[in-house]
Design a protein around this motif. Sequence first.
Motif, PDB file in Angstrom:
ATOM      1  N   ARG A   1      -2.005  -0.062   4.056  1.00 50.68           N
ATOM      2  CA  ARG A   1      -1.423  -0.371   5.361  1.00 50.68           C
ATOM      3  C   ARG A   1      -2.539  -0.703   6.376  1.00 50.68           C
ATOM      4  NH1 ARG A   1       2.247   4.313   7.030  1.00 50.68           N
ATOM      5  NH2 ARG A   1       3.346   3.755   5.136  1.00 50.68           N
TER       6      ARG A   1
ATOM      7  N   CYS B   1      -3.863  -4.164   5.695  1.00 53.84           N
ATOM      8  CA  CYS B   1      -2.848  -5.149   6.106  1.00 53.84           C
ATOM      9  C   CYS B   1      -2.943  -5.428   7.599  1.00 53.84           C
ATOM     10  CB  CYS B   1      -1.448  -4.613   5.804  1.00 53.84           C
ATOM     11  SG  CYS B   1      -0.818  -5.050   4.191  1.00 53.84           S
ATOM     12  N   ARG B   2      -2.989  -4.341   8.374  1.00 53.91           N
ATOM     13  CA  ARG B   2      -3.029  -4.495   9.838  1.00 53.91           C
ATOM     14  C   ARG B   2      -4.339  -5.118  10.282  1.00 53.91           C
ATOM     15  NH1 ARG B   2      -0.546   1.459  10.813  1.00 53.91           N
ATOM     16  NH2 ARG B   2       1.652   0.899  10.723  1.00 53.91           N
TER      17      ARG B   2
ATOM     18  N   ARG C   1       3.396  -7.502  11.784  1.00 47.28           N
ATOM     19  CA  ARG C   1       3.783  -6.092  11.755  1.00 47.28           C
ATOM     20  C   ARG C   1       4.984  -5.831  10.827  1.00 47.28           C
ATOM     21  NH1 ARG C   1       1.948  -2.569  15.538  1.00 47.28           N
ATOM     22  NH2 ARG C   1       1.275  -4.306  16.830  1.00 47.28           N
TER      23      ARG C   1
ATOM     24  N   VAL D   1       4.217  -5.840   6.952  1.00 42.82           N
ATOM     25  CA  VAL D   1       3.253  -4.891   6.387  1.00 42.82           C
ATOM     26  C   VAL D   1       3.903  -4.000   5.336  1.00 42.82           C
ATOM     27  CG1 VAL D   1       1.843  -2.869   6.914  1.00 42.82           C
ATOM     28  CG2 VAL D   1       1.682  -4.907   8.352  1.00 42.82           C
TER      29      VAL D   1
END
Lengths: 392, 312
Positions: free
Chosen positions: B99, B102-103, B109, B112
């Motif tokens: 996560r 990903c961010r 958003r 994700v």
Amino acid sequence: MVRSLLTVSALELRTRVRDRTALIIAIIVPVAMATLFGVALGGDDPPLRATVGMVDLDGGEFPAGVRREVMASTELDGVLTLRDLPGRAQAQSALDAGDIGAAIIFPPGFSDSVGAGQGGKVDVLTSADTPLAGVVANAVVDRISSLVRARTLAVRASLDAGVPAGEVKEFVERNGAAGPALTLENDPMAGGRVDLSVYYGAGMAALFAFFVVGASFRSLLIERKQGTLDRMRAGPIHGWVPIAGKAVVGFALAMVSVCVTWASSVLIFGSTWGDPVAVFTLLLAHVLAATAITMLVASRARTDAQADGVIMVISFVAAFFGGSLVPLYTLPDLLQKIALFTPNAWTTTGLTGLAGSGAGLASVAVPIGVLCAIAAAAFGLAATGFRKGLLG
Amino acid sequence: MTDTLTCANLSKSYGGVVAVRDVGFTIAPGEAYGLLGPNGAGKTTTISMLVGLLKPDTGTVVVGGADLSADPMAAKAKIGYVPQEIALYPDLTGRENLRFFCRLFGLPRKAVRARVEEVLDLVGLADRADAKLDTYSGGMKRRINIGAALLHRPELLILDEPTVGVDPQSRKSILDGLERLVADGMALLYTSHYMEEVERVCDRIAIVDHGSIVAEGTRHELVALVGGADRIELTLDGDVDTALAKLRGLGGVTEAVRTAAGSVRLIAEGGRYLLPSVISTVDGIAAVTAVEVVEPDLEATFLHLTGNTLRD
């Protein structure tokens, strides 16, 4: 860019909270240390040995009264020395040379002006290097101001009541309408008291700011070792994002640390650090300087252990020379001059001055300016170091 | 079809020491390209330049049409990088690690959560996603290390020794997964010390030594470079030096080197047919206690091209 930065910062903050370094280094230890010092030493003013210059351009009763009271004060005997100087320029020179710690200047016609009910103004020269002498000088002038206000009011009331101008002075003095004559009480710093709970609270805040922000840059080097930094840099983000993300958290936690230390000093000991805006701004400038210096160390260090060691040494050396551990005035002159190269000295001196004088933001403009200059220089060097090393 | 990766004339020196000299190659979509070389050959420096961690002294890198030096963000967005070490956070769970990246890499958003689950399924770790990484086995760590590089759907996956220290089951799982990615059209740049992995996964291979590519081609092309010679590994008991000198003079032997205290390696045409002559040559000088004839393979080619000197 902003989202990436916030993502790095959020993870750093979470890590610091999870491993409890934020809680221990930023809050518990500095507050505990400041409290211990406060309990052991708080409430007593630091031993003073101040020389205050006196410029009497008036030659009247007020300057004479001040000199008489100071000489007669048993409490100030051996602590406060008055040195007569012929003029403002000489007083400023003596102050710059460190021969005196502060100066009180009575302008020409001061006593006559007060006697005529027109009030008067006394100037005080102070130096950031000798805040406690400034506190004493301001305290003395506060007493004079009270007396001047009372005398002016009495004269004006007498004139309004029809007492002829030529007889007002005698009339007021005969009736005691101006209140008591000038007297200095045993505590010359009432209203501007600097006790050791403030002094060491400020010192611990200044010291631990380095540790708190240093932990963030240490984690940057740990990330380099474990490969996560390279993984981040290989992704579609700007190379500065990991560094800035760490810096933001280190800076924020250090601000929390210094503010909690400040608040605990106020709540536990009832200490007064002075004008809140000025105190906050000075602490902000100190944390900025600490952030830049620790960033500079991280930019040149090869390992996290090396950075840790260097930051530890810098923190304690700056704390010692900067008056965070030992009051500055107890150090020899040479060391006091060396102290000017440390952010701690400017922070401690500024905070002590604020606590003692009740002055505002303008009174700490010089320390704030110096701290910002230190921060700018260190940030510049750190940027160069990162470009050649971590981001090269 | 446009190549996914084009690098040309890449060079990098450190204080006068050349680490990489004039390296260049291309990788097409759906192609797996292997970089083989001894320690210190320049593989990691080359990879570091390809992923933007090092600025090359000379040369260009273009990924999916984006020039790495002119538009690094666009180029890096097309690269998935799997470092040799487990470059993830041991205190976070597998899901938290994915996560985070990903961010960091700017996935929308809302996307994700779904992408993290996809990658967890892809690397077979959905059931351990909420365990902290430091509780994972070596193989699981390797798999999620690769998964983190796939989050932003790169066009080119660069792997630096991705199977170091894993058991055979995990290695098989990783290689199967990589083959599926290539089959789906992803370009792969792969470095490993394990020849059989490179032979299995890569369509083309470059052998790197002393900072330069010394040979490039398919496995068959590279093996052909050493002329189809066999490798004869001998273990001798006796006067090994004299035996080695005699063997060097034996007809058909193109190379004879000592590889350990009592071990000798010969490179020879038709090795199995030469074996009786080899044994009779050393007869009376040293006793042959073990013998192995190895037909040409990538390892033989590699050793032939890079030599037998130990590298630090």
